[in-house]
Design an enzyme around this catalytic site. Structure first.
Site, PDB file in Angstrom:
ATOM      1  N   LYS A 228      58.630 -66.562  13.701  1.00 42.93           N
ATOM      2  CA  LYS A 228      59.489 -67.336  14.609  1.00 42.93           C
ATOM      3  C   LYS A 228      59.190 -67.113  16.087  1.00 42.93           C
ATOM      4  O   LYS A 228      59.499 -67.962  16.919  1.00 42.93           O
ATOM      5  CB  LYS A 228      60.957 -66.995  14.342  1.00 42.93           C
TER       6      LYS A 228
ATOM      7  N   SER B 141      56.572 -65.452   5.549  1.00 44.30           N
ATOM      8  CA  SER B 141      57.150 -65.822   6.845  1.00 44.30           C
ATOM      9  C   SER B 141      57.813 -64.675   7.597  1.00 44.30           C
ATOM     10  O   SER B 141      57.917 -64.722   8.823  1.00 44.30           O
ATOM     11  CB  SER B 141      58.144 -66.968   6.668  1.00 44.30           C
TER      12      SER B 141
END
Length: 406
Positions: free
Chosen positions: A54, A303
């Site tokens: 992110k 992720s």
């Protein structure tokens, strides 16, 4: 600024995010390759600065803001990973940041976000409730809102992952990408298709929060009544309307994965790769076995790796139970000296390891007839478990499966 989600924009974003990202080189997995019949590689964004991908989208988005937008202060809503990315990037840019997080957010993500310099507000049970509150605060205080996924600029930053994958593995056949709100999947699939339309990009979302599957069926984003999954980073009720057209156009397939499969995937990653991957990041690992065995070059994007120790402990225990590495049986035996030794001997002869014993003398009013012994045993797996149960039967006991409690 370049138009978003073009090859030029991805190139610009890639150069920019290199200022804050760590190099996450592909990791080939002999274990998963053998288990699935494909050549499996991991893109370990769990090793990224702030523990997740992110930071890419957050940093790139903040780099495009005007001085006036930065001066107003930044606000976002996030289940954790985007929060840390915004906090880190905002602090680097010298801007104030406020992050609204669901009350269910793991403590480690809350604390890390504070450490990166953000003011944290806990509100709502799921991301969507936190987001509504963040938008309200933005209006009240004039903050600049940084959306975690429903923003083509943010998605362009996330898509730099795909650019790195093709640079390192030009002949990649398939990329597996987790889906929550859709920002990562939008960036990755759009870049991949622009670069080489033959690359298959498959979105993976949790069964209990399948917002993209619902959107694709309706041909528009729809709001789920609830999001119930251990993959907290992808527990999003509605996929972003700004990114949905790109997902609809560029994703080849969407796979949904039940929570139980994430639990054993965590165990596999820890034991075979010594890697901590959070539940949302494990979606693409669990999806590997849903692909046909075709000796294709498959990249799973991990992720993130922000998982608190209590959650980790719970997932490990449940994984061991699911794999029959720990199981509990109960046997009834006469309340006579030597019976406990007889049970223990039968288990020991099969190399079972007793980790817990409960002796209940009050299961029957006639103690001479029967007392209950609950034994929790460590085994190598299903086959070994069966050998131990067979040995107990051969010793004259009738073992019954019992709920395993550690």
């Amino acid at each position: 600024m370049t138009d978003m989600l073009t090859l030029d924009a991805f190139e610009e974003a890639s150069a920019k995010v290199k200022e804050v990202t760590q190099k996450t080189e592909l990791v080939e997995s002999p274990y998963f390759s053998q288990a699935t019949g494909n050549r499996v590689f991991f893109k370990p964004e769990n090793m990224q600065r702030t523990g997740a991908y992110k930071v890419r989208g957050a940093y790139y988005k903040i780099s495009t803001l005007t001085p006036e937008e930065l001066d107003r202060g930044l606000i976002t809503a996030s289940a954790g990973n985007h929060a840390q990315g915004v906090a880190y990037a905002a602090t680097r840019a010298g801007a104030k940041s406020v992050v609204v997080m669901p009350t269910t957010t793991p403590l480690i993500k809350v604390e890390r976000t504070k450490q990166y310099g953000a003011e944290v507000v806990l509100h709502g049970d799921v991301y969507d409730e936190a987001c509504d509150h963040a938008l309200k605060l933005a209006e009240e205080h004039g903050y600049t809102f940084i959306h975690p996924f429903n923003d083509p600029v943010v998605a362009t930053g996330q898509g730099t992952i795909a650019m790195e994958i093709v640079q390192e593995l030009p002949l990649v056949d398939t990329i597996l990408v987790p889906v929550g709100g859709g920002g990562l999947a939008c960036g990755v699939s759009t870049f991949a298709k622009l670069y080489n339309p033959k690359i298959r990009v498959i979105g993976v979302e949790p069964e209990g929060a399948a917002s993209l599957t619902a959107a694709l069926e309706a041909s528009r984003p729809v709001k789920l009544p609830s999001a119930n999954t251990i993959a907290d980073g992808t527990a999003v009720l509605e996929v972003g309307d700004e990114v949905f057209p790109y997902l609809e156009q560029n994703l080849d397939e969407v796979i949904t994965v039940p929570d139980e499969e994430l639990i054993v995937a965590f165990l596999d990653m820890v034991e075979n790769h010594k890697m901590i991957v959070e539940n949302s990041g494990l979606l693409t690992v669990a999806a590997l076995k849903h692909l046909p065995a075709a000796n294709k070059r498959v990249v799973s994007i991990l992720s993130g790796g922000n998982m608190d120790v209590i959650t980790m402990s719970s997932v490990v225990q449940h994984g061991l139970i699911q794999r029959d590495r720990i199981f509990t049986v109960s046997v009834l035996l006469p309340d006579r000296p030597g019976m406990l030794v007889k049970v223990a001997s039968a288990i020991a002869e099969q190399n079972g390891n007793v980790i817990k014993l409960e002796h209940n003398q009050f299961v029957s009013t006639n103690r001479n007839a029967a007392v209950e012994l609950r034994v929790t045993i460590e085994a190598y797996g299903t086959e070994h478990k069966q050998q131990i149960i067979d040995a107990l039967r051969a010793a004259g006991f009738e073992p019954h499966a019992s709920q395993t409690m550690l």
